[in-house]
Design a protein around this motif. Structure first.
Motif, mmCIF file in Angstrom:
data_model
loop_
_atom_site.group_PDB
_atom_site.id
_atom_site.type_symbol
_atom_site.label_atom_id
_atom_site.label_comp_id
_atom_site.label_asym_id
_atom_site.label_seq_id
_atom_site.Cartn_x
_atom_site.Cartn_y
_atom_site.Cartn_z
ATOM 1 N N HIS A 146 2.877 2.466 2.478
ATOM 2 C CA HIS A 146 3.063 3.369 3.442
ATOM 3 C C HIS A 146 4.455 3.782 3.846
ATOM 4 O O HIS A 146 4.645 4.818 4.610
ATOM 5 N N GLU B 139 -2.885 1.614 9.993
ATOM 6 C CA GLU B 139 -4.110 2.199 9.204
ATOM 7 C C GLU B 139 -4.888 0.872 8.735
ATOM 8 O O GLU B 139 -5.952 0.916 8.399
ATOM 9 N N GLU B 140 -3.985 -0.097 8.232
ATOM 10 C CA GLU B 140 -4.591 -1.343 7.707
ATOM 11 C C GLU B 140 -5.387 -2.375 8.585
ATOM 12 O O GLU B 140 -5.034 -3.331 8.873
ATOM 13 N N CYS C 205 0.906 -1.082 0.021
ATOM 14 C CA CYS C 205 0.120 0.271 0.005
ATOM 15 C C CYS C 205 0.918 1.255 -0.042
ATOM 16 O O CYS C 205 0.378 2.480 0.075
ATOM 17 N N HIS D 46 -2.361 -2.813 -2.887
ATOM 18 C CA HIS D 46 -2.639 -4.491 -2.183
ATOM 19 C C HIS D 46 -2.051 -5.429 -2.759
ATOM 20 O O HIS D 46 -2.802 -6.499 -2.821
HETATM 21 ZN ZN LIG Z 1 -3.926 0.039 2.072
#
Ligand SMILES: [Zn+2]
Ligand SMILES: [Zn+2]
Length: 394
Positions: free
Chosen positions: A96, A129-130, A94, A341
């Motif tokens: 991050h 966050e996930e 993702c 993802h």
């Molecule tokens: Zn994500």
């Protein structure tokens, strides 16, 4: 100091930090950590802030992998959110590592300007966050309490200042029946798995009757204990999504009826537990427009937000923040067309385009914070827009 001069200085600082920031992004990418276990990433990011003279609280808000680096003593307060958690099995699919590093790049660039321009900035490390809802915990614990705005940038396949994000919720659905011998006393049992599968089929039909901005997706997590016992209990886990909190409430009611109806048909009972979720993102249009202008000055071309199909929308815990204060969650082009993802996105998160994405994100956020600090009319418009949207929600 003139705001244009301040922006030029911030961008020069980020240029100067280029190799250090890229190294940090790649180091976090090489050591992916899951929800609330991001010790290496949080330490790497917070110690970079400290190295550049920023006072840092780490851990912060009773979360071992959260941190807060603060600059400035008075004036408008902006929070820059860093994310740095990864995904099980696929690492930083993702991107991050880009988000977290862009955040500290902006925080460092703004630190020496805060005093001159009369503003405050907090670089906030927001774990999990996930699916872990780190920002929900931070909201509960007051991390956003005295902020006037919050922002972050997510890497995606395009530059867009406002992207739709859906509200979501996870539900654990349990069917309760009665155990019995599967051969000798089958009729004495109530098959919880049969009831659950009937509900699952109902939910699958429901999916064909959803609007474009609604989602229902579920898996069966417990289908019984042995093949010679009528299952007394069976469990499914569902994730539902919709465009707003109200619409999510309606969708939950429809899914609930699928399973309660199935339970009634077979004489079972059904319990549904909510594990919570995220609200939709109500991005602040005024502040997003300011961000876009700054990112365009870096040579980025933006898509019209109206052209982004709702079918590609995901969810984020920044949504909950957006119900409390003005927020932007723009996306910048990471240089690949692949979906999030995926292992393709993991690979795309450390390319030279990804590195450019993080540097531009840092610069565009720093410039937007400078706008917010130095333009009272912008702040008034941002907060007026926020009040109007908040009233509409009641
Ligand atoms: Zn994500
Ligand atoms: Zn993400």
């Amino acid at each position: 100091m003139d705001p244009q001069e301040a922006k030029a200085r911030a961008w020069a600082t980020i240029d100067h930090l280029e190799s250090e920031l890229i190294e940090i992004s790649h180091a976090i990418h090489a050591r992916p950590e899951l929800c609330y276990e991001e010790h290496f990433a949080a330490h790497t990011l917070s110690s970079a802030l400290q190295r550049h003279g920023i006072e840092v609280e780490a851990p912060a808000f009773e979360l071992p992998t959260a941190f807060a680096g603060r600059s400035g003593t008075t004036g408008p307060h902006v929070i820059i959110c860093c994310e740095y958690d990864a995904l099980p099995g696929i690492g930083h699919g993702c991107g991050h590592n880009i988000i977290g590093t862009a955040g500290i790049g902006a925080g460092i660039a703004l630190a020496s300007l805060a005093g001159h321009l009369g503003g405050r900035v907090t670089t906030l490390g927001t774990p999990a966050e996930e699916g872990g809802g780190g920002k929900l915990r931070l909201l509960e614990r007051g991390a956003f309490a005295d902020a006037d705005a919050a922002m972050m940038v997510h890497p995606e396949p395009a530059n867009v200042e406002m992207v739709p994000y859906l509200a979501n919720e996870t539900l654990v659905i349990t069917m309760h029946g009665r155990a019995a011998h599967a051969s000798s006393s089958q009729l004495a049992g109530i098959n919880a798995l049969d009831a659950l599968v009937l509900g699952y089929q109902g939910a699958t039909v429901l999916r064909t009757n959803l609007r474009r901005d609604e989602r229902v997706f579920g898996i069966i997590t417990n289908g019984g204990a042995a093949d010679n016992i009528v299952p007394a209990e069976a469990t499914a886990r569902y994730r539902i999504r919709a465009r707003s909190k109200d619409r999510l409430d309606g969708l939950r009611a429809r899914l609930t009826e699928c399973f309660q109806g199935a339970a009634r048909q077979l004489g079972a009972t059904c319990t549904i537990e909510s594990l919570g979720g995220y609200l939709d993102v109500r991005a602040n249009r005024t502040l997003a427009a300011a961000f876009r202008v700054n990112a365009e000055m870096l040579g980025r071309h933006f898509l019209d937000p109206g052209t982004i199909p709702i079918e590609v929308a995901g969810s984020t815990d920044m949504g909950n923040v957006s119900y409390e204060l003005p927020v932007i969650h723009p996306v910048l082009d990471v240089g690949t067309r692949c979906a999030g993802h995926t292992i393709e996105m993991t690979a795309a998160s450390i390319t030279s385009n990804a590195d450019r994405c993080l540097l531009d994100a840092a610069k565009a956020m720093a410039a937007t914070v400078i706008d917010f600090w130095t333009r009272p009319e912008l702040r008034d418009q941002v907060s007026a827009e926020f009040s109007t949207i908040s009233q509409g929600r009641r």
